[in-house]
Motif scaffolding. Structure first.
Motif, PDB file in Angstrom:
ATOM      1  N   LEU A  53       0.697  -1.050   0.085  1.00  0.00           N
ATOM      2  CA  LEU A  53      -0.017   0.088   0.068  1.00  0.00           C
ATOM      3  C   LEU A  53       0.828   1.222  -0.344  1.00  0.00           C
ATOM      4  N   ARG A  54       1.965   1.156   0.710  1.00  0.00           N
ATOM      5  CA  ARG A  54       2.985   2.335   0.906  1.00  0.00           C
ATOM      6  C   ARG A  54       3.676   2.821  -0.405  1.00  0.00           C
ATOM      7  N   ILE A  55       3.921   1.698  -1.181  1.00  0.00           N
ATOM      8  CA  ILE A  55       4.677   1.582  -2.345  1.00  0.00           C
ATOM      9  C   ILE A  55       3.570   2.297  -3.357  1.00  0.00           C
ATOM     10  N   TRP A  56       2.211   1.861  -3.473  1.00  0.00           N
ATOM     11  CA  TRP A  56       1.199   2.335  -4.424  1.00  0.00           C
ATOM     12  C   TRP A  56       0.989   3.712  -4.272  1.00  0.00           C
ATOM     13  N   THR A  57       0.871   4.203  -2.908  1.00  0.00           N
ATOM     14  CA  THR A  57       0.814   5.382  -2.352  1.00  0.00           C
ATOM     15  C   THR A  57       2.070   6.516  -3.088  1.00  0.00           C
ATOM     16  N   GLY A  58       3.144   5.945  -3.148  1.00  0.00           N
ATOM     17  CA  GLY A  58       4.000   6.797  -3.763  1.00  0.00           C
ATOM     18  C   GLY A  58       3.914   6.816  -5.439  1.00  0.00           C
ATOM     19  N   TYR A  59       3.503   5.669  -6.020  1.00  0.00           N
ATOM     20  CA  TYR A  59       3.235   5.789  -7.426  1.00  0.00           C
ATOM     21  C   TYR A  59       2.272   6.649  -7.505  1.00  0.00           C
ATOM     22  N   ARG A  60       1.106   6.570  -6.856  1.00  0.00           N
ATOM     23  CA  ARG A  60       0.021   7.792  -7.163  1.00  0.00           C
ATOM     24  C   ARG A  60       0.548   9.119  -6.758  1.00  0.00           C
ATOM     25  N   ALA A  61       1.382   9.395  -6.009  1.00  0.00           N
ATOM     26  CA  ALA A  61       2.112  10.723  -5.496  1.00  0.00           C
ATOM     27  C   ALA A  61       2.634  11.593  -6.600  1.00  0.00           C
ATOM     28  N   LEU A  62       2.767  11.177  -7.968  1.00  0.00           N
ATOM     29  CA  LEU A  62       3.466  11.579  -9.083  1.00  0.00           C
ATOM     30  C   LEU A  62       2.590  12.709  -9.406  1.00  0.00           C
ATOM     31  N   SER A  63       1.252  12.455  -9.168  1.00  0.00           N
ATOM     32  CA  SER A  63       0.138  13.189  -9.640  1.00  0.00           C
ATOM     33  C   SER A  63       0.030  14.247  -8.489  1.00  0.00           C
ATOM     34  N   VAL A  64      -0.399  15.637  -8.863  1.00  0.00           N
ATOM     35  CA  VAL A  64      -0.947  16.355  -7.594  1.00  0.00           C
ATOM     36  C   VAL A  64      -2.360  15.690  -7.045  1.00  0.00           C
ATOM     37  N   PRO A  65      -2.195  15.591  -5.841  1.00  0.00           N
ATOM     38  CA  PRO A  65      -3.472  14.706  -5.065  1.00  0.00           C
ATOM     39  C   PRO A  65      -4.677  15.815  -4.918  1.00  0.00           C
ATOM     40  N   THR A  66      -5.666  15.719  -4.966  1.00  0.00           N
ATOM     41  CA  THR A  66      -6.989  16.634  -4.901  1.00  0.00           C
ATOM     42  C   THR A  66      -6.855  16.878  -3.439  1.00  0.00           C
ATOM     43  N   ARG A  67      -7.402  18.040  -3.055  1.00  0.00           N
ATOM     44  CA  ARG A  67      -7.691  18.426  -1.789  1.00  0.00           C
ATOM     45  C   ARG A  67      -9.226  18.760  -1.621  1.00  0.00           C
ATOM     46  N   SER A  68      -9.717  17.956  -0.632  1.00  0.00           N
ATOM     47  CA  SER A  68     -11.043  18.118  -0.247  1.00  0.00           C
ATOM     48  C   SER A  68     -11.415  19.275   0.795  1.00  0.00           C
ATOM     49  N   TRP A  69     -12.745  19.827   0.461  1.00  0.00           N
ATOM     50  CA  TRP A  69     -12.909  20.912   1.292  1.00  0.00           C
ATOM     51  C   TRP A  69     -13.036  20.531   2.801  1.00  0.00           C
ATOM     52  N   ARG A  70     -12.969  19.134   3.067  1.00  0.00           N
ATOM     53  CA  ARG A  70     -13.008  18.734   4.413  1.00  0.00           C
ATOM     54  C   ARG A  70     -11.614  19.015   5.259  1.00  0.00           C
ATOM     55  N   GLU A  71     -10.568  18.969   4.468  1.00  0.00           N
ATOM     56  CA  GLU A  71      -9.294  19.263   5.015  1.00  0.00           C
ATOM     57  C   GLU A  71      -9.191  20.632   5.677  1.00  0.00           C
ATOM     58  N   TRP A  72     -10.027  21.503   5.278  1.00  0.00           N
ATOM     59  CA  TRP A  72      -9.955  22.891   6.058  1.00  0.00           C
ATOM     60  C   TRP A  72     -10.502  22.747   7.518  1.00  0.00           C
ATOM     61  N   LEU A  73     -11.328  21.635   7.828  1.00  0.00           N
ATOM     62  CA  LEU A  73     -11.940  21.394   9.295  1.00  0.00           C
ATOM     63  C   LEU A  73     -10.990  20.428   9.774  1.00  0.00           C
ATOM     64  N   HIS A  74     -10.545  19.533   8.919  1.00  0.00           N
ATOM     65  CA  HIS A  74      -9.877  18.158   9.724  1.00  0.00           C
ATOM     66  C   HIS A  74      -8.827  17.850   8.754  1.00  0.00           C
ATOM     67  N   PRO A  75      -7.702  18.461   9.028  1.00  0.00           N
ATOM     68  CA  PRO A  75      -6.645  18.071   7.861  1.00  0.00           C
ATOM     69  C   PRO A  75      -6.187  16.698   8.034  1.00  0.00           C
ATOM     70  N   VAL A  76      -5.796  15.977   6.749  1.00  0.00           N
ATOM     71  CA  VAL A  76      -5.609  14.391   6.683  1.00  0.00           C
ATOM     72  C   VAL A  76      -4.256  14.487   7.291  1.00  0.00           C
ATOM     73  N   ARG A  77      -3.818  13.243   7.777  1.00  0.00           N
ATOM     74  CA  ARG A  77      -2.396  12.959   8.340  1.00  0.00           C
ATOM     75  C   ARG A  77      -2.188  11.553   7.633  1.00  0.00           C
ATOM     76  N   TYR A  78      -0.816  11.522   7.281  1.00  0.00           N
ATOM     77  CA  TYR A  78      -0.456  10.170   6.645  1.00  0.00           C
ATOM     78  C   TYR A  78       0.151   9.407   8.000  1.00  0.00           C
ATOM     79  N   PRO A  79      -0.066   8.287   8.091  1.00  0.00           N
ATOM     80  CA  PRO A  79       0.286   7.373   9.398  1.00  0.00           C
ATOM     81  C   PRO A  79       1.636   7.121   9.582  1.00  0.00           C
ATOM     82  N   TYR A  80       2.559   7.116   8.178  1.00  0.00           N
ATOM     83  CA  TYR A  80       3.751   6.496   8.383  1.00  0.00           C
ATOM     84  C   TYR A  80       4.915   7.814   8.697  1.00  0.00           C
TER      85      TYR A  80
END
Length: 702
Positions: free
Chosen positions: A675-702
């Motif tokens: 899962l971590r390898i594939w997260t890195g693979y996806r990270a080449l593209s700019v990830p979308t930012r949800s409006w919810r992040e303004w209230l609850h910022p997301v955290r990467y667990p690693y």
């Protein structure tokens, strides 16, 4: 030395511990940078006076000849006639240098300067000293293999276990600590770094180490191969030094070069002197070696002899509390016949097959015991000198405690890009890079099971990954075959698209910035990533440097950019803000190769595979249509190929890294790694930012 302390108690490190932390170098970075800076300053302050021939010369070859003669004059000329045990001890003491070959050069070429002549020349030398991307050719790998074939097994570089290794006195880490510290400041100390590298190449492997290898392992080529690589690196180091000296208007660079050279040579000679003293003591005082052996084994012996007494004291207490007294009393006990190991019950009964201490000691340790018994009638003064066995110079380094002020992380990608490119000027940017990485990866991980770039399979296997890889490559080729010529962009659009890629392409390979470092480059997958990085920055040739090829394309398009390390570059009016997002992530994640290793492997695969067969061919058509050079895209379409190029290397690196998880049969850990390898693979593209992040910022667990 001024020690900045924020705690009540002063903190110190051994040189071994400092080396371990500098190899890992992802936490307490502010403290480590300040500590390394102080260590370098102290080493230079203690450097002997610079010989006149090092500061007063006319041609560079005159300087290099003086350096060669200086090195030869310091080598020990006479053979020591070592036995096997002495040879193994010397080889173990050389391990910190043998396992860190070329480390002083490891950061000279980086994303900010890889396109320059000086960096290219220094990188060419470093590549030779780490195997140029071929794991089995790395001198450090060959040296470790030789040690293991001789029965000497050492921890991985960066392990804190080195500090507790009794085979390597702590003072053996003084020179590696200097080299690793120096390597952190390639802009501040370019002359000193080249001087130190020249010293390593010219001094070569000390003669006593070569004699030890000839005695213990005459058929193993590790040190001969290292000698050849050091000699091959000399012309590149000469070129780099000459390039640097062209900037020397006031003679300061000459002095800096000499300081790095003489400091390294002095530390090498200090190591040889201590090694020679250790050898003399071992020959004159076998009891010294016996005391050292008991001291090293005592903690494992405690609890097995609580009913025995020696000299009226409880055996277990005496062996732990006073090794010297224990050895003295053991020599007078009924278990030992002085001068006659073959008649001593310690050897014939306790250590023999069926005895209570059978195989407690290694073959080399049993040799120490026999030698000690053999010399007992002639050792009346040995006990008094036995304390010399202890490492009398623990090599403590004051740890500089930096009181950092907490400030909001920088979120502007233009500013982040600028400061990360000028890392030595903005060391505090690492805190912002950490936050940026965490947020980027957290957003990249969202939707990993359901969106268009979802995890292709849930249960990892090498076969599944290769099947996906080949299918993806075929899809990209097919896409070009079907739609390659459909899009006829205007000349202006082609130029603007090429321009927006500049912040990214001018740091090509930046996500692998620290994979040139010790602790990474000598791993099998690290060697592959180093090879990719080396190709991106031109393998020591400015004409082959990918960013330089792209700079030529920009000139061809009539675009004249400011220096890309300047603030003018990041604020260049024609750049969109989005042009800096992915490059800022590359530069950020590159600072944490250990923490984000699986993510980096995935990102590397995505980057190397992304344009092969499809996008690069479409770009070539667009460039050719408007009369522009296609060299950059043609180069990447071939060098990144899926058969033997960067894409294939990226795939193999993942397989090598994840293989231990497969063999462990721990499906939970394997799934997490995938899962971590594939997260890195996806990270080449700019990830979308949800409006919810303004209230609850997301955290990467690693």
């Amino acid at each position: 030395m001024v020690l900045v302390i924020t705690k009540e108690k002063e903190a110190v490190l051994t040189h071994a511990d400092l080396c371990s932390r500098l190899i890992n170098f992802e936490s307490d970075v502010d403290c480590l940078l300040s500590t390394a800076q102080c260590l370098v300053a102290d080493m230079h302050k203690a450097c002997p006076a610079l010989p006149e021939q090092f500061t007063n010369w006319r041609a560079i070859d005159e300087l290099l000849e003086s350096a060669r003669l200086f090195c030869e004059s310091g080598q020990l000329p006479d053979q020591l006639h070592l036995d096997r045990q002495e040879s193994l001890r010397i080889l173990a003491q050389y391990a910190p240098m043998g396992l860190l070959t070329g480390c002083v050069l490891q950061n000279v070429a980086n994303p900010a300067n890889g396109h320059t002549l000086l960096a290219a020349q220094a990188h060419a030398a470093h590549a030779l000293l780490v195997g140029a991307g071929m794991h089995s050719h790395n001198p450090a790998v060959q040296f470790r293999l030789m040690l293991e074939q001789l029965g000497i097994f050492l921890p991985a570089l960066g392990s804190s276990r080195f500090e507790a290794s009794t085979a390597i006195p702590l003072n053996c880490w003084r020179l590696p600590a200097y080299w690793l510290s120096l390597s952190l400041f390639p802009e501040q100390y370019p002359g000193e770094i080249l001087g130190a590298a020249f010293c390593e190449a010219l001094y070569g492997t000390p003669l006593m180490v070569l004699e030890a290898q000839q005695q213990a392992a005459p058929n193993l080529p590790a040190l001969e191969e290292k000698k050849r690589r050091l000699q091959d690196a000399l012309p590149h180091l000469r070129d780099a030094t000459q390039t640097l000296l062209k900037q020397d208007a006031d003679g300061r660079v000459r002095k800096c070069f000499a300081t790095g050279f003489i400091t390294s040579a002095s530390l090498l000679r200090e190591w040889e002197k201590r090694c020679l003293e250790d050898w003399h003591l071992g020959r004159q005082q076998p009891q010294r070696a016996m005391v050292e052996l008991v001291r090293n084994k005592a903690r494992f012996a405690r609890g097995y002899h609580n009913k025995l007494k020696l000299a009226g004291r409880v055996f277990d207490d005496l062996i732990v509390q006073d090794a010297q007294c224990f050895v003295q009393e053991l020599g007078q006990s009924r278990w030992v016949s002085p001068g006659q190991p073959e008649k001593s019950l310690l050897v014939t009964r306790l250590l023999a097959f069926g005895g209570p201490m059978f195989r407690i000691f290694t073959e080399q340790e049993e040799t120490v015991i026999r030698d000690w018994i053999r010399q007992l009638p002639h050792s009346s003064d040995a006990a008094a000198l036995a304390t010399d066995a202890v490492d009398t110079d623990p090599g403590n380094v004051p740890l500089v405690i930096v009181e950092s002020t907490v400030s909001a992380p920088i979120t502007c990608v233009r500013e982040l890009y600028h400061q990360l490119l000028n890392l030595e000027q903005y060391p505090q940017i690492r805190n912002s890079a950490t936050a940026f990485c965490n947020s980027w990866l957290a957003r990249s991980a969202q939707g990993i099971h359901k969106d268009d770039n979802a995890l292709p399979f849930s249960v990892y296997s090498h076969q599944a990954l290769r099947a996906w890889f080949e299918a993806r490559a075929a899809t990209q080729v097919q896409s070009y075959a079907e739609h390659g010529g459909d899009n006829e962009k205007s000349r202006e659009d082609v130029i603007d698209e090429a321009l927006q890629l500049c912040p990214m392409i001018l740091i090509d390979g930046a996500w692998l910035r620290r994979w040139s470092n010790a602790g990474l480059v000598e791993t099998p997958f690290g060697a592959l990533l180093y090879k990719i990085l080396s190709d991106e920055i031109g393998n020591g040739d400015c004409a082959l440097n990918h960013p330089n090829i792209y700079r030529s394309l920009m000139e061809d398009m009539g675009i004249h950019l400011p220096n890309f390390r300047s603030r003018e570059f990041v604020h260049f009016s024609r750049f969109n803000q989005t042009a800096f997002e992915v490059p800022a992530f590359w530069l950020s994640v590159s600072l944490f190769p250990q923490k984000y290793m699986p993510e980096t492997l995935g990102l590397n695969l995505a980057m190397e595979l992304s344009g092969v067969g499809g996008a690069y061919r479409s770009a070539r058509d667009e460039l050719r249509r408007h009369g522009f050079s296609t060299l950059f895209v043609d180069l990447h379409n071939t060098i990144d190929n899926v058969s033997s190029g960067h894409s294939a290397m990226a795939l193999e690196a993942i397989e090598l890294w994840i293989d231990p998880y497969l063999r462990s049969n721990d499906q939970q850990q394997l799934s997490k790694a995938w899962l971590r390898i594939w997260t890195g693979y996806r990270a080449l593209s700019v990830p979308t930012r949800s409006w919810r992040e303004w209230l609850h910022p997301v955290r990467y667990p690693y």
